[in-house]
Motif scaffolding. Structure first.
Motif, short mmCIF file in Angstrom:
data_model
loop_
_atom_site.label_atom_id
_atom_site.label_comp_id
_atom_site.label_asym_id
_atom_site.label_seq_id
_atom_site.Cartn_x
_atom_site.Cartn_y
_atom_site.Cartn_z
N ASN A 407 0.76 -1.13 -0.13
CA ASN A 407 -0.11 0.19 0.16
C ASN A 407 0.81 1.17 0.04
N THR A 408 1.68 1.49 -1.24
CA THR A 408 2.37 2.70 -1.39
C THR A 408 2.37 2.76 -2.89
N ASP A 409 2.93 4.16 -3.38
CA ASP A 409 3.06 4.49 -4.50
C ASP A 409 4.69 4.12 -4.79
N TYR A 410 5.49 3.61 -3.78
CA TYR A 410 6.75 3.23 -4.20
C TYR A 410 6.97 1.93 -4.27
N GLY A 411 7.95 1.31 -5.11
CA GLY A 411 8.33 -0.37 -5.46
C GLY A 411 9.53 -0.51 -5.66
N LEU A 412 10.37 -0.05 -4.80
CA LEU A 412 11.95 -0.33 -5.00
C LEU A 412 12.33 -1.80 -4.47
N ASP A 432 4.77 -6.08 -4.57
CA ASP A 432 4.81 -5.49 -5.63
C ASP A 432 5.96 -4.40 -5.58
N TYR A 433 7.15 -4.92 -5.78
CA TYR A 433 8.62 -4.25 -5.60
C TYR A 433 9.54 -4.95 -6.54
N GLY A 434 10.48 -4.26 -7.08
CA GLY A 434 11.49 -4.53 -8.17
C GLY A 434 12.25 -5.59 -7.49
N ILE A 435 12.64 -5.38 -6.19
CA ILE A 435 13.71 -6.03 -5.64
C ILE A 435 12.91 -6.84 -4.39
N VAL A 436 13.25 -7.90 -4.09
CA VAL A 436 12.68 -8.63 -2.68
C VAL A 436 13.92 -9.36 -2.11
N GLY A 437 14.10 -9.31 -0.96
CA GLY A 437 15.26 -10.02 -0.25
C GLY A 437 14.55 -10.76 0.67
N ASN A 439 15.54 -13.04 3.72
CA ASN A 439 16.71 -13.34 4.82
C ASN A 439 17.84 -12.58 4.09
N ASP A 440 17.64 -11.51 3.62
CA ASP A 440 18.99 -10.90 3.03
C ASP A 440 18.37 -9.35 2.73
N VAL A 441 19.16 -8.20 3.42
CA VAL A 441 18.93 -7.08 3.34
C VAL A 441 19.94 -6.21 2.46
N PHE A 442 20.79 -6.77 1.87
CA PHE A 442 21.82 -5.99 1.06
C PHE A 442 21.88 -6.66 -0.27
N PRO A 443 20.70 -6.44 -1.30
CA PRO A 443 20.57 -7.34 -2.58
C PRO A 443 21.44 -6.68 -3.49
N ALA A 444 21.95 -5.31 -3.19
CA ALA A 444 22.74 -4.62 -4.50
C ALA A 444 24.09 -5.23 -4.73
N THR A 445 24.29 -5.80 -6.02
CA THR A 445 25.56 -6.50 -6.25
C THR A 445 25.64 -6.16 -7.99
N PRO A 446 27.08 -6.06 -8.51
CA PRO A 446 27.26 -5.55 -9.73
C PRO A 446 26.44 -6.70 -10.74
N GLU A 447 26.55 -7.97 -10.35
CA GLU A 447 26.02 -9.01 -11.37
C GLU A 447 24.14 -9.27 -11.50
N ALA A 448 23.86 -8.27 -10.54
CA ALA A 448 22.34 -8.37 -10.71
C ALA A 448 21.46 -7.14 -11.08
N PHE A 450 19.18 -3.98 -10.49
CA PHE A 450 18.65 -3.06 -9.32
C PHE A 450 17.70 -1.85 -10.15
N GLY A 451 16.39 -1.96 -9.53
CA GLY A 451 15.61 -1.01 -9.96
C GLY A 451 14.36 -1.10 -9.57
N GLY A 452 13.31 -0.13 -9.27
CA GLY A 452 12.27 -0.30 -8.85
C GLY A 452 11.08 -0.11 -9.93
N ILE A 453 9.90 -0.57 -9.39
CA ILE A 453 8.64 -0.30 -10.22
C ILE A 453 7.73 0.83 -9.73
N LYS A 454 6.55 1.25 -10.08
CA LYS A 454 5.85 2.01 -9.83
C LYS A 454 6.57 3.48 -9.66
N GLN A 455 6.37 4.37 -8.65
CA GLN A 455 7.05 5.56 -8.59
C GLN A 455 8.34 5.55 -8.21
#
Length: 482
Positions: A407-412, A432-437, A439-448, A450-455
């Motif tokens: 329930n948000t306009d954001y979707g990162l 409804d998010y571009g990234i889901v972790g 048991n992991d809160v550090f999803p950013a990595t060069p090989e994957a 990274f980006g959101g949806i909605k606003q």
């Protein structure tokens, strides 16, 4: 480490002396002391930078991927070799703890390395034709000159995450870093210099953000704007770039929920939530902004989290044992305080913190804060706080909490904690998010990607997907004799 004035405008391979009239003062947010002054350049410098990038583009884009990759390999290694010094500079201008800063620099080098490897893998496509006398080919070609606008919260990694795929694809770049943190950008450009990057391929302009941005938006030679920052600015860039139908790659705001289910490993979950929320003092677009904890474990979870938060060391980022540094400026502190006060006015209880840090440093510090008894009508549950505050709300039903999370306009980004594989897959697919972790809160990595949806944005950065933002797919239809 720095002179009174630091050259910050780099056009066509030359560091320019632009400081006669106006300069920007760069402050250390931990001490409020000035570090140096940089150029306050504007429209005319940006036009020259665009012109230099335009003139360099034909030669650079005509190089093979392997030829371009050599410069990225060199820059990556130079960055790794110099990571400690670059980390100290980052900490001085941005405030984050030194360990985090050095980690960011190494991560920034990782993007250079990844796209050095991807430069030779920018594949085209041969399409089987339904007509015997035709051969159908799709080839990727560099989009052209790129205007890259980067934020202050990750002043090294956000630059290489944009520059590396752009250069690998064959684009040339005009870079405008955040006015608060230009020093890391300057050092990265110097690394490219040392790596031998040809003149005009990368250009740097600091100063009047509105004037520089306007030129990037209105100059038809800029074919792509890549931006990381607020959703409000992202919308402005979309509107203003419409005249020339520029391609856009936008990584915008977030409001990440973390959901802790009853079967979660509580020790692991509290540590990960702590790391997510207080990394860079909560000044990240993917950090936990809303925490939903199952009611059956809520008391135990909150108590353990509070104990860990109480032990966080606040201080100068340059000191090795510091875990919480300053916020970037006074306005950031005021925003955090307004969210906390709004929540308290509506019934939230401060379990820890809840006010400015009253330590012996003059910088922009705010206490790590936990709020309980949180409800959905509070600002902090709908607006991105960008600071060290965790609002906790309890839940009992999986479907209900997933709906609240969405329930948000954001979707990162969003996070779930569970030891149940079925639930992990089921909830991940419904968020409804571009990234889901999981048991992991550090999803950013060069090989994957990274980006959101909605606003929260348009496009992806990272992985082989990141190259797609910087190329156009050209279709060639070839008629042949039978």
């Amino acid at each position: 480490m720095f002179d009174a004035f630091t050259r910050s405008v780099f056009i066509n391979g030359v560091w320019e002396d632009i400081h006669e009239d106006t300069t920007d003062t760069i402050y250390n947010p931990a001490t409020l002391e000035p570090i140096t002054h940089v150029a306050f350049a504007g429209g005319k410098e940006t036009d020259r930078a665009i012109q230099a990038a335009s003139e360099a583009f034909p030669v650079w884009s005509n190089k093979t991927g392997r030829e371009r990759s050599r410069y990225l390999y060199r820059a990556s290694q130079l960055m790794l070799d110099d990571a400690e010094r670059l980390g100290k500079i980052l900490t001085l201008e941005q405030g984050k703890p030194l360990k985090e800063a050095i980690g960011e620099v190494k991560g920034a080098a990782g993007f250079l390395l990844w796209y050095a490897e991807e430069a030779s893998r920018n594949y085209g496509e041969w399409i089987p034709s339904s007509i015997k006398s035709k051969r159908l080919v799709v080839i990727p070609q560099a989009v052209g000159v790129v205007g890259a606008i980067t934020p202050w919260n990750f002043p090294s990694s956000m630059i290489t995450r944009k520059l590396a795929p752009a250069l690998a694809a064959g684009c040339t770049v005009v870079l405008k870093p955040a006015p608060e943190t230009p020093l890391s950008a300057i050092e990265i450009i110097k690394l490219f210099e040392r790596a031998g990057l040809p003149k005009g391929v990368v250009n740097l302009v600091t100063g009047d953000a509105r004037a520089i941005g306007k030129r990037l938006l209105t100059n038809k030679n800029v074919r792509l704007i890549t931006f990381t920052g607020s959703t409000a600015v992202g919308k402005y860039l979309m509107r203003e770039s419409a005249e020339h139908l520029k391609k856009l790659s936008l990584e915008l705001g977030g409001h990440a929920p973390s959901i802790v289910f009853a079967d979660a490993d509580i020790e692991k979950a509290t540590s990960l939530v702590l790391g997510s929320k207080f990394r860079n003092n909560g000044q990240t677009c993917i950090c936990t902004n809303r925490l939903y904890v199952h009611s059956s474990i809520a008391d135990k979870f909150a108590q353990l989290l509070k104990e860990k938060v109480k032990n966080l060391k606040i201080g100068l980022g340059i000191e090795k044992d510091t875990e919480i540094g300053p916020l970037i400026n006074k306005q950031a502190c005021e925003k955090v305080q307004s969210h906390v006060e709004d929540a308290m006015d509506k019934g939230a209880v401060v379990a820890h913190g809840g006010k400015l840090w009253e330590g012996d440093l003059p910088g922009h510090y705010y206490q790590p804060t936990i709020l309980s008894n949180v409800t959905e009508d509070m600002k902090i549950m709908h607006e991105e706080t960008f600071g060290p505050v965790i609002p906790i709300q309890t839940f009992t039903d999986e479907v209900d909490v997933t709906q609240k999370a969405n329930n948000t306009d954001y979707g990162l980004a969003a996070y779930i904690f569970t030891e149940n594989t079925n639930r992990a897959i089921r909830v991940s697919e419904k968020l409804d998010y571009g990234i889901v972790g999981v048991n992991d809160v550090f999803p950013a990595t060069p090989e994957a990607p990274f980006g959101g949806i909605k606003q929260s944005g348009i496009g992806k950065e990272g992985g082989h997907h990141g190259m797609d933002e910087f190329v156009e797919k050209k279709y060639i239809s070839i008629g042949i004799d039978q």
